[in-house]
Design a protein around this motif. Structure first.
Motif, PDB file in Angstrom:
ATOM      1  N   GLY A 126      -4.314   5.244  -1.286  1.00  0.00           N
ATOM      2  CA  GLY A 126      -4.492   4.013  -0.519  1.00  0.00           C
ATOM      3  C   GLY A 126      -5.925   3.743  -0.128  1.00  0.00           C
ATOM      4  N   PHE A 172      -3.664  -0.615  -5.437  1.00  0.00           N
ATOM      5  CA  PHE A 172      -4.136   0.596  -4.765  1.00  0.00           C
ATOM      6  C   PHE A 172      -3.773   1.847  -5.558  1.00  0.00           C
ATOM      7  N   THR A 188       0.858  -1.179   0.000  1.00  0.00           N
ATOM      8  CA  THR A 188       0.000   0.000   0.000  1.00  0.00           C
ATOM      9  C   THR A 188       0.902   1.240   0.000  1.00  0.00           C
TER      10      THR A 188
END
Length: 434
Positions: free
Chosen positions: A299, A295, A253
């Motif tokens: 995020g 992502f 992420t």
């Protein structure tokens, strides 16, 4: 040992009084709906004081021409297109007759000069005669000239478009080694190829951390599935096991956590790992498979592949609300999504009657189009850091190799990755390997 190259970042106000005013002259909107092409001519390299060009300067020009061919918004022109041939007597603005260039519809002209281990390069906008980019490099040798050409092209792209992610990025990918697969890295132009894992088994599905400092991947061996983390600082890989028999498609992420598909409850769901690699609650849980998370830069958006409605399709999770929306409706087999950094576009692979092809969906306009066209099968798409270029693996040339196109479906170009199959490309920032 790397050759140290001193880049004298002179914007070549050099003894000419030329000003650099790119913002007031030519610029290119690579994200606009219409992709216009700019004609650029690279003039033959010159030596100092009327001497013949050095081999180093000529090689620099050859590398620049090759690099510019990867930019679909530029067309590299030939000197034969200019009436009267070479309109220059030197490398500065006062040495160039711009009129033949203007009549030949040349938008940009580049000059190169070299003496010993020094190289100077300039790009002018022909209709205003303004200097757009000028650089001087010293202590360059043959082992470093390609890198210098790449840096110059990155600066030119940055001046024209405001972006340079293609040249300022690194690709990680999986290659066959012996009876298994290991991870390799190279620049987006295929330079600096090196093997970074030596784990044995099959090392697949690499994903870069945002800062380019780590690679997450899956190691598959007789010991089962394990999460691999390769650290660029120590150049060491560490492997971790999890309960269940599946640990696949790990993804960093933007804040440095890892999302990974684990079979903790008998089927794969996507979990977010904490700092101690302990899985929390499943993201977008379902009775069916959930794999391949990707992502955006915030995020907060995650695309993934799931079989919750039958065959594999692409879905979008809003992490703020928990809402899951279906992204793909056409085709019965859509896999390996990659979300653009701005969260607007998703690229993915779809099985068609002619093999797998790469498609892109605009989540705002709710439109979809095909951007790869074979032959063979095209799979494993991945956005570059700017969300403009898309890399993918293709069997179009025999075996499997890495190619790059754009989100507009421009003709794909092969990324040199050496002998053997290469697959599953992932983009990261180039500073990871500097």
């Amino acid at each position: 040992m790397k050759t140290k190259i001193w880049i004298l970042t002179l914007l070549l106000v050099l003894a000419t009084g030329e000003s650099v005013r790119a913002a007031e002259t030519l610029s290119v909107d690579i994200f606009g709906p219409g992709q216009s092409r700019v004609n650029i001519l690279v003039l033959p390299a010159r030596g100092a004081g009327g001497q013949p060009a050095t081999n180093l300067a000529r090689n620099f020009g050859e590398y620049v021409n090759g690099d510019l061919g990867f930019l679909p918004f530029l067309r590299v022109a030939y000197l034969s297109e200019v009436l009267g041939g070479d309109p220059s007597k030197g490398v500065k603005a006062e040495d160039i007759d711009f009129k033949p260039l203007q009549l030949s519809r040349i938008d940009l002209v580049m000059t190169i000069s070299g003496a010993g281990q020094d190289i100077e390069a300039r790009v002018y906008e022909t209709f205003t005669r303004k200097l757009l980019v000028g650089k001087a490099y010293s202590q360059v040798d043959q082992s470093g000239v390609a890198h210098v050409a790449d840096r110059f092209c990155a600066q030119l792209m940055r001046v024209l478009t405001g972006k340079s992610g293609f040249f300022d990025s690194t690709l990680a990918f999986s290659k066959k080694v012996g009876g298994g697969k290991e991870l390799f890295t190279a620049s987006a132009l295929g330079r600096g190829l090196q093997q970074v894992t030596h784990d044995g088994g099959f090392n697949v599905s690499p994903s870069w951390s945002k800062d380019g400092g780590k690679l997450a991947y899956t190691n598959i061996s007789d010991l089962g599935h394990r999460l691999g983390i390769w650290d660029r600082g120590s150049r060491v890989s560490r492997l971790r096991r999890f309960p269940g028999n599946i640990a696949i498609s790990p993804t960093f992420t933007p804040d440095g956590q890892i999302a990974i598909s684990l079979s903790l409850n008998g089927h794969p769901d996507i979990y977010l790992l904490d700092a101690d690699f302990r899985p929390g609650k499943a993201l977008a849980p379902s009775w069916a498979i959930g794999v391949s998370p990707s992502f955006d830069l915030s995020g907060r958006k995650m695309v993934f592949c799931s079989g919750r409605l039958g065959g594999p399709q692409i879905f979008l999770l809003n992490r703020d609300t928990g809402a899951v929306d279906r992204v793909t409706y056409d085709g019965t087999y859509n896999t390996r999504p990659s979300l653009s950094p701005d969260g607007r576009f998703v690229v993915f692979a779809r099985m068609t009657g002619d093999g797998h092809r790469i498609f892109i969906r605009d989540l705002v306009a709710n439109q979809e189009r095909q951007i790869s066209f074979g032959p063979g099968s095209d799979e494993d798409p991945s956005f570059d850091p700017d969300g403009y270029f898309v890399s993918f693996a293709s069997s179009r040339g025999g075996g499997t190799k890495i190619y790059v196109t754009t989100r507009y479906g421009d003709p794909a170009r092969l990324i040199p990755t050496g002998p053997g199959d290469a697959m599953a490309p992932a983009w990261g920032v180039a500073t990871a390997l500097n």
